[in-house]
Design a protein around this motif. Structure first.
Motif, PDB file in Angstrom:
ATOM      1  N   LEU A   1       0.825  -1.206   0.000  1.00 23.24           N
ATOM      2  CA  LEU A   1       0.000   0.000   0.000  1.00 23.24           C
ATOM      3  C   LEU A   1       0.864   1.263   0.000  1.00 23.24           C
ATOM      4  O   LEU A   1       0.536   2.256  -0.668  1.00 23.24           O
ATOM      5  CB  LEU A   1      -0.928  -0.012   1.217  1.00 23.24           C
ATOM      6  CG  LEU A   1      -2.114  -0.975   1.119  1.00 23.24           C
ATOM      7  CD1 LEU A   1      -2.743  -1.185   2.495  1.00 23.24           C
ATOM      8  CD2 LEU A   1      -3.153  -0.445   0.140  1.00 23.24           C
TER       9      LEU A   1
ATOM     10  N   ARG B   1      -5.577   2.364  -2.099  1.00 25.26           N
ATOM     11  CA  ARG B   1      -6.184   1.048  -1.884  1.00 25.26           C
ATOM     12  C   ARG B   1      -6.647   0.451  -3.209  1.00 25.26           C
ATOM     13  O   ARG B   1      -6.540  -0.760  -3.421  1.00 25.26           O
ATOM     14  CB  ARG B   1      -7.371   1.141  -0.929  1.00 25.26           C
ATOM     15  CG  ARG B   1      -6.995   1.367   0.519  1.00 25.26           C
ATOM     16  CD  ARG B   1      -8.229   1.312   1.424  1.00 25.26           C
ATOM     17  NE  ARG B   1      -8.620  -0.070   1.748  1.00 25.26           N
ATOM     18  CZ  ARG B   1      -9.693  -0.666   1.321  1.00 25.26           C
ATOM     19  NH1 ARG B   1     -10.537  -0.044   0.507  1.00 25.26           N
ATOM     20  NH2 ARG B   1      -9.967  -1.923   1.687  1.00 25.26           N
TER      21      ARG B   1
ATOM     22  N   GLY C   1      -3.332  -0.640  -4.819  1.00 21.60           N
ATOM     23  CA  GLY C   1      -2.502  -1.605  -4.107  1.00 21.60           C
ATOM     24  C   GLY C   1      -3.186  -2.874  -3.662  1.00 21.60           C
ATOM     25  O   GLY C   1      -2.505  -3.825  -3.257  1.00 21.60           O
TER      26      GLY C   1
END
Length: 469
Positions: free
Chosen positions: A246, A395, A398
């Motif tokens: 992330l 988000r 990732g």
């Protein structure tokens, strides 16, 4: 306070005045009182009234010295007036976040404490009027727009008297109001608890300081708030591989402008150092001890270590209550650490991985004029909304589509939860984990007990051993 311990003296000539006047003297609970009248007849008439009240068994108010029947008649105080008086008294010494939460609670409950809803303005207009003008002391001197002024006038004419809140049905309606959102859906348990605390404190103020009520009516009502879930949901906690994934994804957000790349080190401070977002935003270069690390590829002859721990010395945070709630009129305010005395510090060791990330950040972006590590491209304070937007975009980049539908690392604050979980599962003593995160061991266990690895398997082995005997 009142007392029936009263004694009277005869009327006497007031010798301290050049013009003729007469003094009435009496004592209530050991405190001497006196009143002056222009003529002896008026003085004796006043003394006669006092004697008659005492003779009939009336209690005398100790503060004024007058019997109940002679106390000035008070105009009933409305809830809206009480709320304004309360917020005015509490505003100067309160932090911006406290002001914001207090006004939010009062703006929720005040519209519910009215005698009639006939001609009521929309809930949105009334809430805006209360937050921006009616309940915001610094803005009382500002002119109020017509729509908001009409809403406040309507509220002032229909607000219930404070004494009405002693009725169970009335106080229950106030509690019910804080239990739902503006759309009518059940409010989060933490929100309900926070607003109930504000309502309780205002009523306590009405009892203890204003003496408008004999007791806090909330204590007399059988009303139960929804249970708060204080433990962190394990499903939000990212493991080290997911956290690194992330953090890398953050750099791809707004790649041309570098918006995400500027934020990567800040998120890393939350994950590797357990910082709160407001602490990370306030981090300065002088707060960081970053040892020089070897950056050579392959064999090298430099004397620098390949890895070494650094340290952050936290002294300040920059929460963002919003410009309506700060003394400066800015969205952020600078303050000390949460639940710490002014000037207190928290020392946080940071692993080599974060040392490298911070060193790279400083080399690429430098600092703001005041030494802050994390700032906008123009040197401004990073907004809370930007912290959220960039993280949510990361988000999407990732995480897999399946992971995106889960709570995994759903909020930037979940990086701090992941840090605490990592430390506990690594075997770091709870007292040290609590010290690094800046709260008590009791809070640590209450919040993170559900995130510990190994307990279920260990307990299952114990049960198997017991069953085998």
């Amino acid at each position: 306070m009142k007392s029936t311990d009263v004694k009277f003296w005869d009327v006497r000539r007031n010798k301290s005045s050049k013009t003729a006047s007469y003094e009435v003297r009496w004592v209530v609970a050991g405190r001497q009182r006196s009143r002056t009248r222009r003529t002896k007849a008026l003085a004796e008439s006043f003394l006669s009234d006092l004697r008659q009240a005492a003779k009939s068994g009336e209690a005398f108010d100790i503060d004024t010295g007058l019997p109940t029947s002679m106390l000035p008649k008070q105009v009933p105080v409305t809830w809206y007036e009480l709320a304004r008086t309360y917020i005015k008294a509490k505003w100067p010494g309160a932090a911006g976040e406290t002001r914001k939460s207090t006004l939010d609670a009062l703006a929720t409950v005040t519209p519910a404490l009215v005698s009639s809803t006939n001609g009521a303005p929309s809930a949105t207009v009334l809430r805006r009027a209360l937050l921006h003008y009616g309940l915001n002391p610094p803005r009382w001197k500002f002119p109020v727009p017509a729509e908001e002024a009409a809403a406040l006038k309507w509220l002032g004419s229909r607000s219930l008297r404070v004494t009405d809140l002693a009725e169970a049905d009335v106080i229950r309606s106030a509690l019910n109001a804080i239990a739902v959102t503006m759309t009518g859906r059940p409010a989060a348990a933490t929100t309900v608890a926070r607003k109930r605390a504000v309502l309780y404190n205002v009523l306590k103020y009405a009892v203890r300081e204003r003496r408008l009520l004999d007791a806090n009516p909330i204590d007399q009502v059988d009303w139960k708030a929804p249970e708060k879930i204080e433990q962190v949901d394990r499903s939000v906690v990212a493991n080290p591989a997911q956290a690194r994934q992330l953090l890398a994804a953050v750099t791809y957000v707004g790649r041309l402008s570098g918006r995400g790349a500027r934020m990567r080190a800040m998120y890393a401070c939350m994950y590797y150092g357990g910082l709160r977002p407001s602490e990370a935003i306030g981090l300065r270069r002088q707060d960081c001890e970053l040892p020089d690390l070897c950056a050579c590829v392959g064999d090298c002859s430099c004397d620098l270590p390949a890895s070494a721990w650094g340290r952050l010395t936290l002294t300040k945070s920059r929460p963002r209550p919003g410009r309506l709630y700060t003394d400066s009129g800015q969205s952020h305010e600078e303050k000390g650490l949460k639940r710490r005395p002014v000037g207190d510090k928290r020392l946080v060791p940071i692993p080599p991985e974060l040392v490298r990330i911070l060193a790279e950040h400083l080399e690429q972006f430098g600092t703001a004029e005041d030494g802050r590590l994390f700032a906008t491209s123009t040197g401004g304070t990073v907004s809370a909304s930007a912290v959220w937007r960039i993280w949510h975009a990361a988000r999407v980049i990732g995480l897999s589509p399946e992971q995106q539908t889960t709570p995994l690392a759903g909020r930037p604050y979940d990086l701090r939860h992941a840090c605490a979980t990592l430390l506990l599962n690594a075997g770091v003593p709870p007292k040290e984990v609590a010290r690094r995160l800046g709260h008590s061991v009791e809070v640590l266990w209450k919040v993170y007990a559900g995130c510990l690895d190994g307990d279920e398997e260990r307990i299952n082995r114990l049960i198997e051993k017991a069953l085998a005997t």
